[in-house]
Design a protein around this motif. Sequence first.
Motif, PDB file in Angstrom:
ATOM      1  N   GLY A 233       0.801  -1.218   0.000  1.00 42.86           N
ATOM      2  CA  GLY A 233       0.000   0.000   0.000  1.00 42.86           C
ATOM      3  C   GLY A 233       0.838   1.275   0.000  1.00 42.86           C
ATOM      4  O   GLY A 233       0.324   2.362  -0.264  1.00 42.86           O
ATOM      5  N   GLN A 234       2.123   1.145   0.318  1.00 38.01           N
ATOM      6  CA  GLN A 234       3.030   2.312   0.309  1.00 38.01           C
ATOM      7  C   GLN A 234       3.898   2.305  -0.945  1.00 38.01           C
ATOM      8  O   GLN A 234       4.927   2.983  -0.996  1.00 38.01           O
ATOM      9  CB  GLN A 234       3.914   2.303   1.558  1.00 38.01           C
ATOM     10  CG  GLN A 234       3.155   2.380   2.870  1.00 38.01           C
ATOM     11  CD  GLN A 234       2.433   3.693   3.042  1.00 38.01           C
ATOM     12  OE1 GLN A 234       2.922   4.745   2.651  1.00 38.01           O
ATOM     13  NE2 GLN A 234       1.236   3.632   3.604  1.00 38.01           N
ATOM     14  N   GLY A 235       3.517   1.491  -1.905  1.00 42.06           N
ATOM     15  CA  GLY A 235       4.223   1.502  -3.198  1.00 42.06           C
ATOM     16  C   GLY A 235       5.278   0.425  -3.370  1.00 42.06           C
ATOM     17  O   GLY A 235       5.980   0.401  -4.394  1.00 42.06           O
ATOM     18  N   ALA A 236       5.404  -0.487  -2.400  1.00 46.07           N
ATOM     19  CA  ALA A 236       6.425  -1.546  -2.530  1.00 46.07           C
ATOM     20  C   ALA A 236       6.047  -2.539  -3.631  1.00 46.07           C
ATOM     21  O   ALA A 236       4.869  -2.737  -3.916  1.00 46.07           O
ATOM     22  CB  ALA A 236       6.582  -2.279  -1.206  1.00 46.07           C
ATOM     23  N   LYS A 237       7.080  -3.104  -4.234  1.00 48.24           N
ATOM     24  CA  LYS A 237       6.858  -4.111  -5.282  1.00 48.24           C
ATOM     25  C   LYS A 237       7.128  -5.496  -4.697  1.00 48.24           C
ATOM     26  O   LYS A 237       8.085  -5.671  -3.935  1.00 48.24           O
ATOM     27  CB  LYS A 237       7.821  -3.865  -6.458  1.00 48.24           C
ATOM     28  CG  LYS A 237       7.576  -2.534  -7.177  1.00 48.24           C
ATOM     29  CD  LYS A 237       6.411  -2.657  -8.157  1.00 48.24           C
ATOM     30  CE  LYS A 237       5.892  -1.320  -8.646  1.00 48.24           C
ATOM     31  NZ  LYS A 237       5.144  -0.492  -7.701  1.00 48.24           N
ATOM     32  N   PRO A 238       6.317  -6.468  -5.086  1.00 50.37           N
ATOM     33  CA  PRO A 238       6.546  -7.825  -4.570  1.00 50.37           C
ATOM     34  C   PRO A 238       7.608  -8.567  -5.376  1.00 50.37           C
ATOM     35  O   PRO A 238       7.673  -8.406  -6.600  1.00 50.37           O
ATOM     36  CB  PRO A 238       5.184  -8.487  -4.777  1.00 50.37           C
ATOM     37  CG  PRO A 238       4.581  -7.767  -5.936  1.00 50.37           C
ATOM     38  CD  PRO A 238       5.112  -6.372  -5.935  1.00 50.37           C
ATOM     39  N   LEU A 239       8.434  -9.335  -4.699  1.00 49.69           N
ATOM     40  CA  LEU A 239       9.433 -10.169  -5.367  1.00 49.69           C
ATOM     41  C   LEU A 239       9.309 -11.588  -4.816  1.00 49.69           C
ATOM     42  O   LEU A 239       9.127 -11.772  -3.615  1.00 49.69           O
ATOM     43  CB  LEU A 239      10.864  -9.680  -5.069  1.00 49.69           C
ATOM     44  CG  LEU A 239      11.259  -8.238  -5.373  1.00 49.69           C
ATOM     45  CD1 LEU A 239      12.660  -7.959  -4.829  1.00 49.69           C
ATOM     46  CD2 LEU A 239      11.229  -8.015  -6.882  1.00 49.69           C
ATOM     47  N   SER A 240       9.455 -12.556  -5.707  1.00 46.02           N
ATOM     48  CA  SER A 240       9.475 -13.948  -5.238  1.00 46.02           C
ATOM     49  C   SER A 240      10.829 -14.215  -4.613  1.00 46.02           C
ATOM     50  O   SER A 240      11.819 -13.602  -4.998  1.00 46.02           O
ATOM     51  CB  SER A 240       9.323 -14.917  -6.407  1.00 46.02           C
ATOM     52  OG  SER A 240       8.118 -14.693  -7.046  1.00 46.02           O
ATOM     53  N   PHE A 241      10.873 -15.110  -3.690  1.00 43.67           N
ATOM     54  CA  PHE A 241      12.171 -15.528  -3.135  1.00 43.67           C
ATOM     55  C   PHE A 241      12.042 -16.929  -2.570  1.00 43.67           C
ATOM     56  O   PHE A 241      10.943 -17.408  -2.298  1.00 43.67           O
ATOM     57  CB  PHE A 241      12.653 -14.540  -2.060  1.00 43.67           C
ATOM     58  CG  PHE A 241      12.016 -14.728  -0.711  1.00 43.67           C
ATOM     59  CD1 PHE A 241      10.690 -14.383  -0.495  1.00 43.67           C
ATOM     60  CD2 PHE A 241      12.738 -15.269   0.350  1.00 43.67           C
ATOM     61  CE1 PHE A 241      10.101 -14.562   0.742  1.00 43.67           C
ATOM     62  CE2 PHE A 241      12.149 -15.451   1.594  1.00 43.67           C
ATOM     63  CZ  PHE A 241      10.828 -15.091   1.787  1.00 43.67           C
ATOM     64  N   ARG A 242      13.192 -17.583  -2.444  1.00 43.51           N
ATOM     65  CA  ARG A 242      13.177 -18.928  -1.896  1.00 43.51           C
ATOM     66  C   ARG A 242      13.270 -18.826  -0.367  1.00 43.51           C
ATOM     67  O   ARG A 242      14.268 -18.331   0.155  1.00 43.51           O
ATOM     68  CB  ARG A 242      14.364 -19.718  -2.454  1.00 43.51           C
ATOM     69  CG  ARG A 242      14.257 -21.200  -2.169  1.00 43.51           C
ATOM     70  CD  ARG A 242      15.513 -21.869  -2.676  1.00 43.51           C
ATOM     71  NE  ARG A 242      15.423 -22.114  -4.116  1.00 43.51           N
ATOM     72  CZ  ARG A 242      15.049 -23.283  -4.619  1.00 43.51           C
ATOM     73  NH1 ARG A 242      14.741 -24.271  -3.813  1.00 43.51           N
ATOM     74  NH2 ARG A 242      14.989 -23.462  -5.911  1.00 43.51           N
ATOM     75  N   ILE A 243      12.238 -19.268   0.279  1.00 45.57           N
ATOM     76  CA  ILE A 243      12.173 -19.115   1.736  1.00 45.57           C
ATOM     77  C   ILE A 243      13.216 -20.017   2.415  1.00 45.57           C
ATOM     78  O   ILE A 243      13.403 -21.154   1.999  1.00 45.57           O
ATOM     79  CB  ILE A 243      10.728 -19.390   2.222  1.00 45.57           C
ATOM     80  CG1 ILE A 243      10.545 -18.968   3.669  1.00 45.57           C
ATOM     81  CG2 ILE A 243      10.291 -20.817   2.023  1.00 45.57           C
ATOM     82  CD1 ILE A 243       9.093 -18.832   4.078  1.00 45.57           C
ATOM     83  N   ASN A 244      13.922 -19.470   3.407  1.00 48.86           N
ATOM     84  CA  ASN A 244      14.919 -20.302   4.111  1.00 48.86           C
ATOM     85  C   ASN A 244      14.340 -20.857   5.422  1.00 48.86           C
ATOM     86  O   ASN A 244      13.258 -20.464   5.852  1.00 48.86           O
ATOM     87  CB  ASN A 244      16.209 -19.511   4.346  1.00 48.86           C
ATOM     88  CG  ASN A 244      15.976 -18.315   5.259  1.00 48.86           C
ATOM     89  OD1 ASN A 244      15.108 -18.344   6.123  1.00 48.86           O
ATOM     90  ND2 ASN A 244      16.737 -17.249   5.061  1.00 48.86           N
ATOM     91  N   LYS A 245      15.108 -21.763   6.002  1.00 43.67           N
ATOM     92  CA  LYS A 245      14.633 -22.481   7.205  1.00 43.67           C
ATOM     93  C   LYS A 245      14.325 -21.525   8.351  1.00 43.67           C
ATOM     94  O   LYS A 245      13.364 -21.698   9.081  1.00 43.67           O
ATOM     95  CB  LYS A 245      15.742 -23.434   7.667  1.00 43.67           C
ATOM     96  CG  LYS A 245      15.542 -24.849   7.188  1.00 43.67           C
ATOM     97  CD  LYS A 245      16.489 -25.750   7.953  1.00 43.67           C
ATOM     98  CE  LYS A 245      16.656 -27.062   7.203  1.00 43.67           C
ATOM     99  NZ  LYS A 245      17.923 -27.711   7.483  1.00 43.67           N
TER     100      LYS A 245
END
Length: 296
Positions: A219-231
């Motif tokens: 809502g503040q203008g951030a862009k979503p990025l995919s990432f590989r989630i770590n443990k």
Amino acid sequence: MKKNKNVIIFSDSHDWHSNQLKKELKKLNCNVSCLSLDDCFIDTKRKKNIFIPGYKNNLPDGCIIRTIGKGTFQQITRRLTILHALKKLRVVLFNDINCIEKSTDKSMTTFLLSHKKINTPDTWVPEKIKIAKNILKKLNKEKNYAIWKPLFGSQGKGIKVIKNKKLKLNKEKVFYLQKFENKKIKSKDTWQDFRILVCNKKIIASMIRENKKKITNIGQGAKPLSFRINKEIKKISIRASKLVNASYAGIDIIKDINGNFKVIEINSVPAWKTLQKLTKKNIASILVKEFLTKIK
Ligand SMILES: Nc1ncnc2c1ncn2[C@@H]1O[C@H](COP(=O)(O)OP(=O)(O)O)[C@@H](O)[C@H]1O
Ligand SMILES: [Mg+2]
């Protein structure tokens, strides 16, 4: 034959999320009504002591709470009472009212996180401006600064990054002050944090939110990025969701200058519209199935 389930989705502004849930509930033969909590009221003349549009002498099997809505202190208290009453009447709430209360008040979330030794930034929540100023002074001395959040805020609204001691009294007279602990991504000149969606103690979806500004809400203008989630993120997200007994939750996490992950917020009514774009999973379907397992 099993009877069809009667389900209410509560929101003061039924949006894409309500529609997604409704669609998935209908696929599973539920009778769905989209209501707002201000449609319901305590009525001692009724069999169940509560008036709910469309329900005479019976109750819904379960309710999905999407928004409580804005209102005066009394209005909000009254709506929360409706939810407590429904719980007392053994109606399944998704999320449970206790979970919603614990996570809506940021100071309560912070207390619980710290109490259970789940990493979270240093936080102080005084009412007195003199004390707030002293906290800022101390942070400044250590070359740190603070972020001031509304106690019941969302989407980054009303958040202020405070670098010096200039603090004005606001009408709420509460200072939720947290050490600013995020680390700038120097190579990109951006700020990032992590949003993890957990359902039934499992990770459903996740994203990095990246912004030019320090506040990284979508809502503040951030862009979503995919990432590989770590443990580590996985573990801390699940611990955070368990902390408030969330059936589903959006966990916000930052990485501090030492590379430690810290939980900054637990959202018990999380949005997933952006996350849905990053995953092939049908998030609403997962949520609805989990909700229905709770109904006997
Ligand atoms: N302690 C902190 N240090 C640095 N950045 C923070 C901190 N707390 C919050 N932020 C930034 O502000 C955003 C909003 O904070 P959050 O606590 O999640 O409130 P909201 O309910 O408004 O989303 C976060 O996504 C993050 O970008
Ligand atoms: Mg947040």
